[in-house]
Design a protein around this motif. Structure first.
Motif, PDB file in Angstrom:
ATOM      1  N   HIS A 266      -6.489   9.391  -8.818  1.00  0.00           N
ATOM      2  CA  HIS A 266      -5.149   9.794  -9.237  1.00  0.00           C
ATOM      3  C   HIS A 266      -4.566  10.828  -8.285  1.00  0.00           C
ATOM      4  CE1 HIS A 266      -2.270  12.328 -11.491  1.00  0.00           C
ATOM      5  NE2 HIS A 266      -1.903  11.177 -12.026  1.00  0.00           N
ATOM      6  N   ASP A 267      -5.332  11.866  -7.984  1.00  0.00           N
ATOM      7  CA  ASP A 267      -4.823  12.963  -7.168  1.00  0.00           C
ATOM      8  C   ASP A 267      -4.515  12.539  -5.738  1.00  0.00           C
ATOM      9  OD1 ASP A 267      -5.061  14.617  -9.344  1.00  0.00           O
ATOM     10  OD2 ASP A 267      -6.983  15.471  -8.730  1.00  0.00           O
ATOM     11  N   LEU A 268      -5.362  11.695  -5.166  1.00  0.00           N
ATOM     12  CA  LEU A 268      -5.176  11.278  -3.768  1.00  0.00           C
ATOM     13  C   LEU A 268      -4.346  10.007  -3.642  1.00  0.00           C
ATOM     14  CD1 LEU A 268      -8.781  11.920  -2.367  1.00  0.00           C
ATOM     15  CD2 LEU A 268      -6.813  13.473  -2.421  1.00  0.00           C
ATOM     16  N   HIS A 269      -3.862   9.485  -4.764  1.00  0.00           N
ATOM     17  CA  HIS A 269      -3.070   8.250  -4.795  1.00  0.00           C
ATOM     18  C   HIS A 269      -3.854   7.055  -4.235  1.00  0.00           C
ATOM     19  CE1 HIS A 269       1.151  10.305  -5.156  1.00  0.00           C
ATOM     20  NE2 HIS A 269       0.330  10.597  -6.151  1.00  0.00           N
ATOM     21  N   LEU A 270      -5.168   7.118  -4.370  1.00  0.00           N
ATOM     22  CA  LEU A 270      -5.988   6.002  -3.889  1.00  0.00           C
ATOM     23  C   LEU A 270      -5.816   4.761  -4.755  1.00  0.00           C
ATOM     24  CD1 LEU A 270      -9.242   7.989  -3.077  1.00  0.00           C
ATOM     25  CD2 LEU A 270      -7.742   6.887  -1.413  1.00  0.00           C
ATOM     26  N   GLN A 271      -5.581   4.964  -6.063  1.00  0.00           N
ATOM     27  CA  GLN A 271      -5.400   3.799  -6.927  1.00  0.00           C
ATOM     28  C   GLN A 271      -4.156   3.020  -6.522  1.00  0.00           C
ATOM     29  OE1 GLN A 271      -4.155   6.635  -7.625  1.00  0.00           O
ATOM     30  NE2 GLN A 271      -2.533   6.561  -9.120  1.00  0.00           N
ATOM     31  N   GLU A 272      -3.146   3.723  -6.032  1.00  0.00           N
ATOM     32  CA  GLU A 272      -1.918   3.076  -5.549  1.00  0.00           C
ATOM     33  C   GLU A 272      -2.200   2.265  -4.288  1.00  0.00           C
ATOM     34  OE1 GLU A 272       2.332   4.666  -3.721  1.00  0.00           O
ATOM     35  OE2 GLU A 272       1.326   5.856  -5.272  1.00  0.00           O
ATOM     36  N   ILE A 273      -2.996   2.829  -3.394  1.00  0.00           N
ATOM     37  CA  ILE A 273      -3.336   2.142  -2.141  1.00  0.00           C
ATOM     38  C   ILE A 273      -4.149   0.887  -2.420  1.00  0.00           C
ATOM     39  CG2 ILE A 273      -4.691   2.335  -0.011  1.00  0.00           C
ATOM     40  CD1 ILE A 273      -4.008   5.356  -0.030  1.00  0.00           C
ATOM     41  N   PHE A 274      -5.214   1.015  -3.205  1.00  0.00           N
ATOM     42  CA  PHE A 274      -6.120  -0.119  -3.402  1.00  0.00           C
ATOM     43  C   PHE A 274      -5.511  -1.191  -4.298  1.00  0.00           C
ATOM     44  CE2 PHE A 274      -9.490   3.219  -2.464  1.00  0.00           C
ATOM     45  CZ  PHE A 274      -9.563   2.845  -1.123  1.00  0.00           C
ATOM     46  N   ALA A 275      -4.609  -0.810  -5.189  1.00  0.00           N
ATOM     47  CA  ALA A 275      -3.903  -1.835  -5.974  1.00  0.00           C
ATOM     48  C   ALA A 275      -3.059  -2.707  -5.052  1.00  0.00           C
ATOM     49  CB  ALA A 275      -3.027  -1.176  -7.032  1.00  0.00           C
ATOM     50  N   ALA A 276      -2.408  -2.084  -4.063  1.00  0.00           N
ATOM     51  CA  ALA A 276      -1.604  -2.853  -3.100  1.00  0.00           C
ATOM     52  C   ALA A 276      -2.487  -3.692  -2.191  1.00  0.00           C
ATOM     53  CB  ALA A 276      -0.745  -1.897  -2.268  1.00  0.00           C
TER      54      ALA A 276
ATOM     55  N   LEU B 275       2.079   7.320   0.688  1.00  0.00           N
ATOM     56  CA  LEU B 275       3.489   7.648   0.938  1.00  0.00           C
ATOM     57  C   LEU B 275       4.067   6.735   2.005  1.00  0.00           C
ATOM     58  CD1 LEU B 275       5.993   9.462   0.667  1.00  0.00           C
ATOM     59  CD2 LEU B 275       4.932  11.002   2.349  1.00  0.00           C
ATOM     60  N   ALA B 276       3.312   6.489   3.062  1.00  0.00           N
ATOM     61  CA  ALA B 276       3.797   5.619   4.141  1.00  0.00           C
ATOM     62  C   ALA B 276       4.094   4.219   3.630  1.00  0.00           C
ATOM     63  CB  ALA B 276       2.765   5.563   5.265  1.00  0.00           C
ATOM     64  N   ALA B 277       3.186   3.665   2.815  1.00  0.00           N
ATOM     65  CA  ALA B 277       3.398   2.317   2.273  1.00  0.00           C
ATOM     66  C   ALA B 277       4.623   2.283   1.375  1.00  0.00           C
ATOM     67  CB  ALA B 277       2.154   1.877   1.502  1.00  0.00           C
ATOM     68  N   ARG B 278       4.809   3.338   0.576  1.00  0.00           N
ATOM     69  CA  ARG B 278       5.971   3.398  -0.310  1.00  0.00           C
ATOM     70  C   ARG B 278       7.268   3.475   0.494  1.00  0.00           C
ATOM     71  NH1 ARG B 278       5.290   8.258  -2.797  1.00  0.00           N
ATOM     72  NH2 ARG B 278       3.203   7.523  -3.332  1.00  0.00           N
ATOM     73  N   LEU B 279       7.273   4.274   1.548  1.00  0.00           N
ATOM     74  CA  LEU B 279       8.478   4.400   2.376  1.00  0.00           C
ATOM     75  C   LEU B 279       8.814   3.089   3.082  1.00  0.00           C
ATOM     76  CD1 LEU B 279       7.903   7.942   3.954  1.00  0.00           C
ATOM     77  CD2 LEU B 279       9.504   7.327   2.146  1.00  0.00           C
ATOM     78  N   ARG B 280       7.782   2.366   3.536  1.00  0.00           N
ATOM     79  CA  ARG B 280       8.040   1.079   4.190  1.00  0.00           C
ATOM     80  C   ARG B 280       8.606   0.079   3.191  1.00  0.00           C
ATOM     81  NH1 ARG B 280       9.668   1.759   8.304  1.00  0.00           N
ATOM     82  NH2 ARG B 280       9.756  -0.494   8.501  1.00  0.00           N
ATOM     83  N   GLN B 281       8.082   0.090   1.982  1.00  0.00           N
ATOM     84  CA  GLN B 281       8.577  -0.832   0.955  1.00  0.00           C
ATOM     85  C   GLN B 281      10.027  -0.537   0.614  1.00  0.00           C
ATOM     86  OE1 GLN B 281       6.408  -0.675  -2.766  1.00  0.00           O
ATOM     87  NE2 GLN B 281       6.771  -2.832  -3.147  1.00  0.00           N
ATOM     88  N   GLU B 282      10.392   0.737   0.657  1.00  0.00           N
ATOM     89  CA  GLU B 282      11.767   1.137   0.357  1.00  0.00           C
ATOM     90  C   GLU B 282      12.647   1.144   1.600  1.00  0.00           C
ATOM     91  OE1 GLU B 282      11.182   4.961  -1.369  1.00  0.00           O
ATOM     92  OE2 GLU B 282      10.252   4.176  -3.209  1.00  0.00           O
TER      93      GLU B 282
END
Length: 538
Positions: free
Chosen positions: A26-36, A329-336
């Motif tokens: 949660h803290d390192l946003h790893l769940q966001e990375i690995f879900a993608a 953050l980088a993946a989110r910015l690219r998606q947006e």
């Protein structure tokens, strides 16, 4: 040839269950990375492997050697092509198993075995030409060649090819008279096949780009109706010996094992079929651990963001990364479709143990902390890291403590809960661990925060892990040579404007106050100007 080699765990290392706590993800946003990462390849069930943190250099080096092979375009392309073709074959087998007519199902599986053999041999040819260098992939290639040349597989392949040729060469006459259909062995004087093909050729050509779509749809559309089924049975009666051999072949090589349990991993369900080389299914799945992550990185690299395979620091507690960034953050910015994140450097060497990050709010401190944690986590599971170049300490565990909302249902206060979790982690941690601390003790008074921070600093120094600590108490950065001050910078001309650059720079405690004073017109030059403007003219 060994069929038990793992592409994730070197020989002698037991496969590991998921280990990190939810807080780290949660803290390192790893769940966001690995879900993608896992989203495009759900059939391989990869997420648990990303959650298993080995913390051992032997495992990391095993994986890095394979990763460097897969970074070669020819090797990566060979496995990617194999997986794509296997996914098509899997879908076809699932559809074919639903066909109700036995002889039709037997013929479809006969073709599937031929297709599998072609895909198998194509992979071997591509890998042989590409010449992998890692011990693991060389062993895999040896195993594939050994299996491909095995007498039993050669026999299966030769029998399947002969059956297909005989079935394709069947000729018979069919006469339809009202509702009566008659069949007999071919007796016409001329073959009208070429005339039929020529007449209807314009209807047979698929528009460009539709061939693959039609191939996937064919089996789903080929269930025979009752009339076609009766015709097929009649053909089998005309050629009983051939269809008997087809049935025997199917029973031996294509009939799924009725005792086999349905695997929870969809990509492994093909193991039920006798014609499948089961180790290849497991190797294919393990390789998705690397390939899926490389596919996730590809659009970021195309946008100019770097990644690298880090060097490992096992003896010296050194951590260095150039042009690093928060991957989530980088993946989110690219998606947006926004601009890339700001790149920063990270460095700890010699006797340095603690990066103390301070500076104005909303200046990138938390993002910097996540980047530090992500670098060590990704390196610790043997994957590329988001940086131009990196040397990273091999840690055995990562502990994170980020600001959280108070739990209204808990009987403990937020401060008590934070302290208990800190004590728990300090008891489990070793000198090879890493702590990422973000804005601790915000829920208490300034004096208490100072006292608690000094006590925590003593415990950390005694334990001797590597630490990144984001704190509003910038005096902590002046507490010893083992602490390095990292300052979140503001624009030199507009000091209320964040640059999101973080540099090794002494914290004086005034940067944020000065930026706020200038923002509201209260710094010394602005006050003097106001006073002069308000004074009565002489």
């Amino acid at each position: 040839m060994t069929s038990v080699i793992s592409l994730l765990w070197p020989e002698g290392e037991a496969k590991q269950d998921p280990t990190p706590e939810a807080a780290v993800f949660h803290d390192l946003h790893l769940q966001e990375i690995f879900a993608a990462v896992c989203l495009p390849v759900p059939d391989f069930a990869l997420v648990d492997w990303y959650h298993a943190f080995p913390g051992k250099s032997t495992v990391i080096r095993h994986r890095q050697a394979i990763l460097r092979d897969l970074l070669q375009p020819s090797i990566r392309s060979a496995w990617t092509s194999f997986t794509q073709r296997m996914q098509t074959l899997r879908r076809q087998l699932e559809q074919a198993q639903k066909l109700y007519h036995d002889r039709q199902r037997q013929r479809v599986f006969l073709d599937a075995i031929g297709n599998y053999q072609t895909v198998f041999s194509s992979l071997v040819d591509a890998l042989t030409a590409a010449k992998p260098r890692s011990t693991a992939l060389c062993t895999v290639l040896e195993g594939l060649i050994h299996e491909l040349q095995a007498p039993q597989r050669q026999e299966m392949h030769d029998t399947a090819r002969a059956l297909r040729q005989e079935l394709d060469a069947l000729r018979y006459d069919l006469q339809i008279s009202g509702s009566h259909v008659s069949l007999w062995r071919e007796c016409l004087q001329r073959n009208v096949d070429e005339e039929i093909v020529h007449t209807f050729s314009r209807f047979l050509a698929a528009p460009s780009g539709e061939e693959n779509a039609r191939e996937e749809q064919e089996i789903g559309q080929m269930d025979v109706d009752p009339v076609q089924a009766r015709v097929l049975d009649a053909i089998a009666e005309l050629f009983p010996e051939l269809f008997a051999r087809l049935a025997v072949f199917y029973q031996r090589w294509a009939q799924p094992d009725p005792q086999a349990a349905i695997d929870a991993v969809p990509a492994l369900r093909m193991a039920r079929y006798p014609f499948v080389f089961v180790p290849l299914l497991h190797w294919e799945r393990e390789l998705q651990f690397y390939l899926a992550f490389l596919d996730f990185l590809s659009p970021l690299e195309a946008a100019g963001l770097p990644s690298c395979v880090p060097e490992l620091c096992e003896e010296e507690k050194r951590t260095h990364a150039e042009s690093a960034y928060d991957l989530a953050l980088a993946a989110r910015l690219r998606q947006e479709q926004q601009e890339n994140p700001v790149l920063n450097d990270i460095d700890l060497h010699g006797s340095e143990r603690i990066l103390l990050v301070s500076g104005p709010n909303q200046g990138g401190k938390t993002t910097y902390a996540r980047c530090f944690g992500q670098l060590h986590y990704l390196a610790g599971i043997g994957l590329p890291v988001p940086a131009q170049q990196a040397q990273l300490f091999v840690c055995d565990a990562i502990y994170t403590h980020f600001e959280r909302r108070e739990d209204a249902e808990s009987e403990r206060s937020k401060l008590e809960a934070d302290l208990l979790r800190l004590r728990h982690d300090l008891e489990r941690a070793t000198p090879r661990s890493i702590f990422v601390l973000n804005e601790l003790f915000h829920s208490t008074t300034l004096d208490d925060a100072r006292f608690l921070s000094q006590e925590l600093l003593k415990r950390l120094r005694h334990l001797d892990p590597l630490v990144l600590w984001v704190s509003f108490l910038d005096e902590l950065s002046r507490s010893g040579a083992d602490v390095v001050s990292i300052l979140s910078m503001v624009d030199s001309e507009e000091e209320d404007k964040r640059t999101f650059r973080l540099l090794r720079k002494p914290a004086d405690g005034l940067a944020h106050a000065l930026s706020l004073a200038r923002k509201f017109g209260l710094d010394y030059p602005q006050l003097l100007a106001r006073i002069a403007h308000a004074s009565p003219s002489s």
